[in-house]
Design a protein around this motif. Structure first.
Motif, PDB file in Angstrom:
ATOM      1  N   ASP A 183       1.224  -1.106   0.337  1.00 28.46           N
ATOM      2  CA  ASP A 183       0.150  -0.031   0.255  1.00 28.46           C
ATOM      3  C   ASP A 183       0.807   1.393   0.183  1.00 28.46           C
ATOM      4  N   ALA A 184      -0.042   2.079  -0.462  1.00 28.89           N
ATOM      5  CA  ALA A 184       0.905   3.661  -0.149  1.00 28.89           C
ATOM      6  C   ALA A 184       1.227   4.256   0.829  1.00 28.89           C
ATOM      7  N   ASN A 185       2.404   3.087   1.545  1.00 30.66           N
ATOM      8  CA  ASN A 185       2.986   4.042   2.840  1.00 30.66           C
ATOM      9  C   ASN A 185       3.905   4.764   3.255  1.00 30.66           C
ATOM     10  N   LEU A 186       3.286   5.948   3.250  1.00 31.69           N
ATOM     11  CA  LEU A 186       4.842   7.594   2.951  1.00 31.69           C
ATOM     12  C   LEU A 186       6.168   6.939   3.810  1.00 31.69           C
ATOM     13  N   GLY A 187       5.900   7.040   4.631  1.00 29.31           N
ATOM     14  CA  GLY A 187       7.384   6.437   5.403  1.00 29.31           C
ATOM     15  C   GLY A 187       7.910   5.899   4.666  1.00 29.31           C
ATOM     16  N   LEU A 188       7.572   4.531   4.091  1.00 31.16           N
ATOM     17  CA  LEU A 188       8.099   3.323   3.616  1.00 31.16           C
ATOM     18  C   LEU A 188       8.324   3.692   1.441  1.00 31.16           C
ATOM     19  N   MET A 189       8.098   4.007   1.571  1.00 29.56           N
ATOM     20  CA  MET A 189       7.977   5.517   0.176  1.00 29.56           C
ATOM     21  C   MET A 189       9.275   5.675   0.370  1.00 29.56           C
ATOM     22  N   THR A 190       9.005   6.990   1.302  1.00 31.43           N
ATOM     23  CA  THR A 190      10.614   7.673   0.963  1.00 31.43           C
ATOM     24  C   THR A 190      11.246   7.346   1.455  1.00 31.43           C
ATOM     25  N   ARG A 191      11.526   6.604   2.359  1.00 29.42           N
ATOM     26  CA  ARG A 191      12.743   5.826   2.325  1.00 29.42           C
ATOM     27  C   ARG A 191      13.964   5.278   1.247  1.00 29.42           C
ATOM     28  N   LEU A 192      12.519   4.650   0.971  1.00 30.63           N
ATOM     29  CA  LEU A 192      12.849   3.610  -1.109  1.00 30.63           C
ATOM     30  C   LEU A 192      13.711   4.723  -1.578  1.00 30.63           C
TER      31      LEU A 192
END
Length: 126
Positions: A85-94
């Protein structure tokens, strides 16, 4: 022929993704985790495209993306982070680690094609 490495701990995801990607004219390999991916890269070199699974509770995905980006040293390596899902924290880390874009699971042939098509060589994109 472009190569694609699928890194996902779910055997069914690896199987489905590999089957679909083969239809796009890619040479596909799949491994279960970051350590297997590093071993594969050591033996075979970097792929043209990598699809790396990541989840919020595990840093292995972003770390593998970072490691691959450093190994690539400015080459055209495409790293697509596979997330649920669109997890902003994970997406930012990636993204900070060097992910090119994201693929959302679960996916079907059409969805995977739309995400990967911009990165396929012209002969494989048909």
């Amino acid at each position: 022929m472009q190569t694609c490495l699928v890194v996902d701990d779910a055997p069914v995801i690896r199987k489905i993704a590999s089957h679909i990607l083969l239809q796009f004219g890619l040479a596909v390999e799949s491994v279960a985790n970051a350590e297997e991916a590093r071993e594969w890269i050591k033996e075979n070199g970097l792929p043209d495209i990598a699809i790396v699974a990541a989840c919020p509770s595990d840093s292995a995905g972003p770390q593998l993306v970072d490691d691959m980006r450093r190994m690539a040293k400015g080459t055209g390596l495409v790293i697509l982070a596979s997330i649920v899902d669109a997890n902003l924290g994970l997406m930012t880390r990636l993204k900070r680690a060097g992910a090119t874009d994201y693929i959302y699971k679960p996916f079907d042939r059409d969805a995977l094609r739309s995400w990967i098509k911009p990165y396929l060589e012209s002969s494989a994109a048909a």
